[in-house]
Design a protein around this motif. Structure first.
Motif, PDB file in Angstrom:
ATOM      1  N   LEU A  26     -22.363  -9.869  15.625  1.00  0.00           N
ATOM      2  CA  LEU A  26     -22.237 -11.041  14.752  1.00  0.00           C
ATOM      3  C   LEU A  26     -21.985 -10.582  13.327  1.00  0.00           C
ATOM      4  O   LEU A  26     -22.501  -9.546  12.897  1.00  0.00           O
ATOM      5  CB  LEU A  26     -23.541 -11.849  14.756  1.00  0.00           C
ATOM      6  CG  LEU A  26     -23.920 -12.542  16.062  1.00  0.00           C
ATOM      7  CD1 LEU A  26     -25.321 -13.133  15.942  1.00  0.00           C
ATOM      8  CD2 LEU A  26     -22.889 -13.637  16.371  1.00  0.00           C
ATOM      9  N   GLY A  30     -21.522 -10.550   5.775  1.00  0.00           N
ATOM     10  CA  GLY A  30     -20.890  -9.227   5.843  1.00  0.00           C
ATOM     11  C   GLY A  30     -21.454  -8.220   4.848  1.00  0.00           C
ATOM     12  O   GLY A  30     -21.009  -7.078   4.800  1.00  0.00           O
ATOM     13  N   VAL A  31     -22.439  -8.617   4.055  1.00  0.00           N
ATOM     14  CA  VAL A  31     -22.932  -7.753   2.976  1.00  0.00           C
ATOM     15  C   VAL A  31     -23.471  -6.423   3.529  1.00  0.00           C
ATOM     16  O   VAL A  31     -23.094  -5.350   3.054  1.00  0.00           O
ATOM     17  CB  VAL A  31     -24.028  -8.471   2.156  1.00  0.00           C
ATOM     18  CG1 VAL A  31     -24.607  -7.560   1.094  1.00  0.00           C
ATOM     19  CG2 VAL A  31     -23.471  -9.725   1.517  1.00  0.00           C
ATOM     20  N   SER A  32     -24.308  -6.485   4.533  1.00  0.00           N
ATOM     21  CA  SER A  32     -24.854  -5.256   5.114  1.00  0.00           C
ATOM     22  C   SER A  32     -23.920  -4.678   6.168  1.00  0.00           C
ATOM     23  O   SER A  32     -23.752  -3.461   6.261  1.00  0.00           O
ATOM     24  CB  SER A  32     -26.223  -5.528   5.746  1.00  0.00           C
ATOM     25  OG  SER A  32     -27.117  -5.938   4.759  1.00  0.00           O
ATOM     26  N   THR A 107     -26.399 -14.171   3.440  1.00  0.00           N
ATOM     27  CA  THR A 107     -26.945 -15.399   4.006  1.00  0.00           C
ATOM     28  C   THR A 107     -28.412 -15.200   4.396  1.00  0.00           C
ATOM     29  O   THR A 107     -28.868 -14.057   4.595  1.00  0.00           O
ATOM     30  CB  THR A 107     -26.166 -15.815   5.267  1.00  0.00           C
ATOM     31  OG1 THR A 107     -26.389 -14.824   6.281  1.00  0.00           O
ATOM     32  CG2 THR A 107     -24.674 -15.948   4.998  1.00  0.00           C
ATOM     33  N   ASP A 120     -36.576  -9.868   0.175  1.00  0.00           N
ATOM     34  CA  ASP A 120     -37.458 -10.875  -0.429  1.00  0.00           C
ATOM     35  C   ASP A 120     -37.755 -12.094   0.447  1.00  0.00           C
ATOM     36  O   ASP A 120     -38.924 -12.488   0.556  1.00  0.00           O
ATOM     37  CB  ASP A 120     -36.844 -11.354  -1.759  1.00  0.00           C
ATOM     38  CG  ASP A 120     -36.614 -10.196  -2.723  1.00  0.00           C
ATOM     39  OD1 ASP A 120     -37.608  -9.640  -3.207  1.00  0.00           O
ATOM     40  OD2 ASP A 120     -35.450  -9.842  -2.961  1.00  0.00           O
TER      41      ASP A 120
HETATM   42  C1  FAD Z   1     -26.562  -3.558  -2.516  1.00  0.00           C
HETATM   43  C2  FAD Z   1     -27.444  -4.537  -1.806  1.00  0.00           C
HETATM   44  C3  FAD Z   1     -28.608  -4.971  -2.431  1.00  0.00           C
HETATM   45  C4  FAD Z   1     -29.447  -5.884  -1.783  1.00  0.00           C
HETATM   46  N1  FAD Z   1     -30.594  -6.276  -2.408  1.00  0.00           N
HETATM   47  C5  FAD Z   1     -31.414  -7.155  -1.796  1.00  0.00           C
HETATM   48  C6  FAD Z   1     -32.628  -7.571  -2.421  1.00  0.00           C
HETATM   49  O1  FAD Z   1     -32.986  -7.152  -3.512  1.00  0.00           O
HETATM   50  N2  FAD Z   1     -33.398  -8.469  -1.752  1.00  0.00           N
HETATM   51  C7  FAD Z   1     -33.040  -8.980  -0.534  1.00  0.00           C
HETATM   52  O2  FAD Z   1     -33.762  -9.796   0.017  1.00  0.00           O
HETATM   53  N3  FAD Z   1     -31.901  -8.602   0.074  1.00  0.00           N
HETATM   54  C8  FAD Z   1     -31.078  -7.701  -0.520  1.00  0.00           C
HETATM   55  N4  FAD Z   1     -29.933  -7.320   0.121  1.00  0.00           N
HETATM   56  C9  FAD Z   1     -29.607  -7.892   1.471  1.00  0.00           C
HETATM   57  C10 FAD Z   1     -28.753  -9.170   1.310  1.00  0.00           C
HETATM   58  O3  FAD Z   1     -29.554 -10.131   0.681  1.00  0.00           O
HETATM   59  C11 FAD Z   1     -28.233  -9.829   2.627  1.00  0.00           C
HETATM   60  O4  FAD Z   1     -29.052 -10.874   3.037  1.00  0.00           O
HETATM   61  C12 FAD Z   1     -28.124  -8.932   3.773  1.00  0.00           C
HETATM   62  O5  FAD Z   1     -27.324  -7.871   3.310  1.00  0.00           O
HETATM   63  C13 FAD Z   1     -27.476  -9.530   5.038  1.00  0.00           C
HETATM   64  O6  FAD Z   1     -26.827 -10.759   4.833  1.00  0.00           O
HETATM   65  P1  FAD Z   1     -25.387 -11.090   5.397  1.00  0.00           P
HETATM   66  O7  FAD Z   1     -25.308 -12.564   5.523  1.00  0.00           O
HETATM   67  O8  FAD Z   1     -24.327 -10.461   4.586  1.00  0.00           O
HETATM   68  O9  FAD Z   1     -25.439 -10.447   6.873  1.00  0.00           O
HETATM   69  P2  FAD Z   1     -24.391  -9.492   7.599  1.00  0.00           P
HETATM   70  O10 FAD Z   1     -24.198  -8.257   6.808  1.00  0.00           O
HETATM   71  O11 FAD Z   1     -23.184 -10.250   7.994  1.00  0.00           O
HETATM   72  O12 FAD Z   1     -25.245  -9.159   8.919  1.00  0.00           O
HETATM   73  C14 FAD Z   1     -26.407  -8.367   8.853  1.00  0.00           C
HETATM   74  C15 FAD Z   1     -26.988  -8.233  10.267  1.00  0.00           C
HETATM   75  O13 FAD Z   1     -27.506  -9.468  10.709  1.00  0.00           O
HETATM   76  C16 FAD Z   1     -26.855  -9.922  11.908  1.00  0.00           C
HETATM   77  N5  FAD Z   1     -26.734 -11.372  11.752  1.00  0.00           N
HETATM   78  C17 FAD Z   1     -26.187 -12.023  10.695  1.00  0.00           C
HETATM   79  N6  FAD Z   1     -26.399 -13.348  10.801  1.00  0.00           N
HETATM   80  C18 FAD Z   1     -27.106 -13.535  11.935  1.00  0.00           C
HETATM   81  C19 FAD Z   1     -27.647 -14.684  12.580  1.00  0.00           C
HETATM   82  N7  FAD Z   1     -27.504 -15.920  12.069  1.00  0.00           N
HETATM   83  N8  FAD Z   1     -28.316 -14.518  13.751  1.00  0.00           N
HETATM   84  C20 FAD Z   1     -28.490 -13.282  14.285  1.00  0.00           C
HETATM   85  N9  FAD Z   1     -28.003 -12.147  13.716  1.00  0.00           N
HETATM   86  C21 FAD Z   1     -27.323 -12.280  12.546  1.00  0.00           C
HETATM   87  C22 FAD Z   1     -25.530  -9.160  11.946  1.00  0.00           C
HETATM   88  O14 FAD Z   1     -25.063  -8.993  13.263  1.00  0.00           O
HETATM   89  C23 FAD Z   1     -25.950  -7.836  11.321  1.00  0.00           C
HETATM   90  O15 FAD Z   1     -26.595  -7.027  12.276  1.00  0.00           O
HETATM   91  C24 FAD Z   1     -29.080  -6.392  -0.490  1.00  0.00           C
HETATM   92  C25 FAD Z   1     -27.905  -5.948   0.128  1.00  0.00           C
HETATM   93  C26 FAD Z   1     -27.094  -5.026  -0.514  1.00  0.00           C
HETATM   94  C27 FAD Z   1     -25.839  -4.571   0.176  1.00  0.00           C
END
Ligand code: FAD
Length: 297
Positions: A26, A30-32, A107, A120
């Motif tokens: 999924l 896409g951040v992580s 997200t 957080d």
């Molecule tokens: C440089 C950096 C700094 C950050 N700093 C912080 C911080 O200070 N505090 C904090 O809380 N967060 C922090 N984050 C994390 C950020 O807040 C995102 O929430 C996190 O990166 C994943 O969110 P995303 O929507 O981009 O998920 P994605 O990158 O798209 O997915 C992440 C993972 O979750 C899975 N996934 C995604 N959505 C779902 C779903 N609905 N159901 C089941 N599986 C799912 C994906 O398959 C993947 O394995 C940071 C990230 C980065 C890159």
């Protein structure tokens, strides 16, 4: 390596794609995921985007609380009027995540599924008693947010399940006073060295009830500090009581030494941040509207 990009427009189709292809992953904001792909940690052949699933968007007030779509971004939740009116500390927590790029794309569902113990939202949502709705081909289940991670980067959901919505219960009578405090000795957009969330009620006699505490960056997953919270139950928060809860927190946390500080340092800061979080809850307006506290360095 090339990637196949799937764009289902309903939940059933997304679940079928996960079921039919065991290597499919999924992608939400896409951040992580993109970071992991860029460093070669992951090279998925099939990627299933959640962006077209309307069921995963929106913030709603329900009979018993607030219902957050898993695809809502941190920026959207920080500015949501329903969440801010009810739990401003939670809205402030979202506005304090990382930097604007991460907040605009990251997200809530992706954050919870990523299961990084320094994040957080899991800390704040744990003291609010929130649960995630997790849907698979066999049906749905409700998982308390505090139990969504089995360990660092190890979610308690299978590869065929999707987090769809997050439910925060809101008592109709006397709302909880809440606070979220994170210690950021480096830069404001860093992950927390230590974070503490608190939720409680304060009676007319000044005694605290329904106390809940949780910590981030102090264990392999979010740490529910329930036994430390017991030190405050039925007590007036005078300095001796706050000192005893800080001591209980220091005993309950298990931080790891890393570039943000030694385990001993983080343990000390967890105690101090707990005192600040409890005080921040109590500095609310006399009408009982909860207060919030952002960065606490
Ligand atoms: C440089 C950096 C700094 C950050 N700093 C912080 C911080 O200070 N505090 C904090 O809380 N967060 C922090 N984050 C994390 C950020 O807040 C995102 O929430 C996190 O990166 C994943 O969110 P995303 O929507 O981009 O998920 P994605 O990158 O798209 O997915 C992440 C993972 O979750 C899975 N996934 C995604 N959505 C779902 C779903 N609905 N159901 C089941 N599986 C799912 C994906 O398959 C993947 O394995 C940071 C990230 C980065 C890159």
């Amino acid at each position: 390596m090339s990637h196949r990009w799937h764009t289902p427009s309903d939940l059933g189709h997304a679940l079928d794609l996960l079921h039919d292809d065991e290597d499919a992953v999924l992608i939400a904001g896409g951040v992580s995921m993109v970071l992991f792909m860029n460093v070669g940690f992951l090279q998925p052949a099939d990627m299933v985007s959640l962006a077209g699933l309307r069921e995963l968007f929106g913030v709603r007030r329900t009979d018993g609380g607030i219902d957050l779509g898993a695809m809502e971004t941190h920026t959207r939740l920080a500015t949501d009027t329903i969440l801010r009116a009810t739990y401003p500390a939670a809205a402030d927590m979202f506005s304090g995540i990382a930097n604007v790029r991460v907040r605009n794309w990251g997200t809530l569902g992706g954050n919870l599924a990523h299961a990084d113990p320094a994040q957080d939202p899991p800390v704040m949502l744990t003291v609010l008693g929130a649960s995630a709705e997790v849907v698979g081909s066999d049906g749905s289940r409700s998982v308390p947010v505090g139990e969504l991670a089995a360990g660092p980067l190890t979610p308690n959901i299978t590869d065929e399940e999707i987090i769809t919505r997050i439910r925060i219960p809101v008592p109709s009578d006397d709302p909880l006073r809440t606070a979220y405090v994170k210690f950021l000795p480096g830069t404001k957009d860093d992950y927390a060295t230590v974070s503490i969330a608190a939720a409680l009620r304060c009676g007319d006699d000044g005694r605290l009830t329904d106390v809940r505490l949780a910590g981030g960056s102090v264990g392999p997953t979010v740490v529910d500090l329930a036994s430390a919270a017991q030190c405050l139950e039925g007590q007036k928060p005078d300095p001796d009581v706050l000192a005893s809860v800080a001591e209980a927190v220091r005993e309950q946390v298990h931080p790891r030494s890393d570039r943000r500080g030694s385990a001993d340092y983080k343990r000390e800061m967890a105690g101090l941040m707990t005192q600040r979080a409890v005080r921040a809850c109590l500095e609310g307006r006399p009408d009982g509207i909860p207060v919030s506290q952002g960065v606490g360095a």
